[in-house]
Design an enzyme around this catalytic site. Sequence first.
Site, PDB file in Angstrom:
ATOM      1  CB  CYS A   1       0.738 -13.679   8.747  1.00  0.00           C
ATOM      2  SG  CYS A   1       2.201 -12.893   8.435  1.00  0.00           S
TER       3      CYS A   1
ATOM      4  CE  LYS B   1      -6.464 -11.593   4.147  1.00  0.00           C
ATOM      5  NZ  LYS B   1      -5.235 -11.842   4.419  1.00  0.00           N
TER       6      LYS B   1
ATOM      7  CG  ASP C   1      -2.892 -12.224  -7.706  1.00  0.00           C
ATOM      8  OD1 ASP C   1      -2.335 -12.063  -6.605  1.00  0.00           O
ATOM      9  OD2 ASP C   1      -2.365 -13.179  -8.442  1.00  0.00           O
TER      10      ASP C   1
HETATM   11  C1  FMN Z   1       2.554  -5.385   2.798  1.00  0.00           C
HETATM   12  C2  FMN Z   1       1.473  -6.416   2.999  1.00  0.00           C
HETATM   13  C3  FMN Z   1       0.991  -6.653   4.380  1.00  0.00           C
HETATM   14  C4  FMN Z   1       0.093  -7.485   4.704  1.00  0.00           C
HETATM   15  N1  FMN Z   1      -0.272  -7.502   5.937  1.00  0.00           N
HETATM   16  C5  FMN Z   1      -1.324  -8.634   6.304  1.00  0.00           C
HETATM   17  C6  FMN Z   1      -2.042  -8.589   7.583  1.00  0.00           C
HETATM   18  O1  FMN Z   1      -1.441  -7.791   8.531  1.00  0.00           O
HETATM   19  N2  FMN Z   1      -2.940  -9.469   7.748  1.00  0.00           N
HETATM   20  C7  FMN Z   1      -3.355 -10.256   6.750  1.00  0.00           C
HETATM   21  O2  FMN Z   1      -4.321 -11.221   7.113  1.00  0.00           O
HETATM   22  N3  FMN Z   1      -2.894 -10.493   5.508  1.00  0.00           N
HETATM   23  C8  FMN Z   1      -1.819  -9.491   5.271  1.00  0.00           C
HETATM   24  N4  FMN Z   1      -1.233  -9.324   4.087  1.00  0.00           N
HETATM   25  C9  FMN Z   1      -1.937 -10.322   3.011  1.00  0.00           C
HETATM   26  C10 FMN Z   1      -3.145  -9.447   2.228  1.00  0.00           C
HETATM   27  O3  FMN Z   1      -4.299  -9.098   3.299  1.00  0.00           O
HETATM   28  C11 FMN Z   1      -3.605 -10.308   0.955  1.00  0.00           C
HETATM   29  O4  FMN Z   1      -4.214 -11.501   1.627  1.00  0.00           O
HETATM   30  C12 FMN Z   1      -2.764 -10.528  -0.063  1.00  0.00           C
HETATM   31  O5  FMN Z   1      -1.958  -9.317  -0.172  1.00  0.00           O
HETATM   32  C13 FMN Z   1      -3.388 -11.038  -1.204  1.00  0.00           C
HETATM   33  O6  FMN Z   1      -4.257  -9.856  -1.512  1.00  0.00           O
HETATM   34  P1  FMN Z   1      -4.054  -8.871  -2.986  1.00  0.00           P
HETATM   35  O7  FMN Z   1      -3.525  -9.557  -4.050  1.00  0.00           O
HETATM   36  O8  FMN Z   1      -5.295  -8.344  -2.979  1.00  0.00           O
HETATM   37  O9  FMN Z   1      -2.846  -8.225  -2.240  1.00  0.00           O
HETATM   38  C14 FMN Z   1      -0.370  -8.538   3.690  1.00  0.00           C
HETATM   39  C15 FMN Z   1      -0.048  -8.397   2.064  1.00  0.00           C
HETATM   40  C16 FMN Z   1       1.156  -7.344   2.017  1.00  0.00           C
HETATM   41  C17 FMN Z   1       1.682  -7.118   0.671  1.00  0.00           C
END
Ligand code: FMN
Length: 313
Positions: A100, A139, A200
């Site tokens: 995070c 993660k 992405d």
């Molecule tokens: C609004 C939001 C909240 C997120 N909250 C978490 C979370 O609680 N724990 C976590 O490991 N990653 C969190 N992430 C990251 C996502 O799990 C992911 O790693 C990141 O968005 C990239 O993947 P994507 O491009 O498919 O969105 C968050 C991302 C967003 C946009």
Amino acid sequence: MRINNKELKNNLVFAPMAGVSDVGMRFLCSYYGADATFTEMLSAMAMEHNSSKNRLLTLTTDAEKIKVAQIFGKSPEIMAKIVNDESLEKFDAIDINMGCPAPKIIKNGEGSALMKNALLASKIIKACVNSSKKTVSVKIRLGFDKIVATDFAKMCEDSGASFITVHGRTQSQLFSGSVNYEEIAKVKSAVKIPVIGNGDVVDRESYLKMLGTGVDAVMVGRGAQGKPWIFSVLQGKELKINPYEVAKKHVEILRKYFDEKWLKLYMRKHFLWYLSGVKCASEQRVKIATSNDIEKSLAVLKSIFCDNDFENK
Ligand SMILES: Cc1cc2nc3c(=O)[nH]c(=O)nc-3n(C[C@H](O)[C@H](O)[C@H](O)COP(=O)(O)O)c2cc1C
């Protein structure tokens, strides 16, 4: 890839997202083909203090095939205790958030700040693994301000993690730039435990690119917002979806657990996401953004997706 001895069939995973991965979203993503779903990150410290909010965040449905609860924190002792919390009993795995990038989290030395402190990160993983009979995973991002993912992933493996998820960006990148597929591929080659690739993935093209890194499964986050059926799309299935019906189901599930006052504010962003991609809907967007009434917002979606001849693309 297996989690808690359960085979992932489609190798698709719905991401933990604070304020997004609610029990309704996790139901819908599972229904459309996600094998595993993560809760949003749960504060180990808040759980230690018996936060009632966390009990709502750990709600699950039978639709979720492999359930993963994600926790964050920096105290090995507290985290080792929390992995055995009653509210996490029904989960197949406990994931530790070391990715995070949010300022309030890293200020506390939690989330991606742990990627600058491999010694403490290792202590946390070992403490959780030793204290729990469950699968423990981690993660991560590629690093904090520089790329350290390969070494960090090896440390996670050596400390007892059963699998890792890598978001192909560093903390300093936040969500900017593009995902670094090469570094994700390096992580996959460096460890023996399964690796889930993340970042992405929004369509078949980006999904195949992620699979090209050699990862064992693919995690989708933002690509599922307002489009939980993306997990079917990624499998190449042709679907005729009515987003209004999906949004209605989303509300139906959340209504079982949450009061209307909270729900009407919470659902606004989801309703707007269900509308995204629809052209010439600015008036309807304003109606939803200012609405205090779930039924009226659903009626707006219905008017677009049912009353018009809308073809989902
Ligand atoms: C609004 C939001 C909240 C997120 N909250 C978490 C979370 O609680 N724990 C976590 O490991 N990653 C969190 N992430 C990251 C996502 O799990 C992911 O790693 C990141 O968005 C990239 O993947 P994507 O491009 O498919 O969105 C968050 C991302 C967003 C946009």
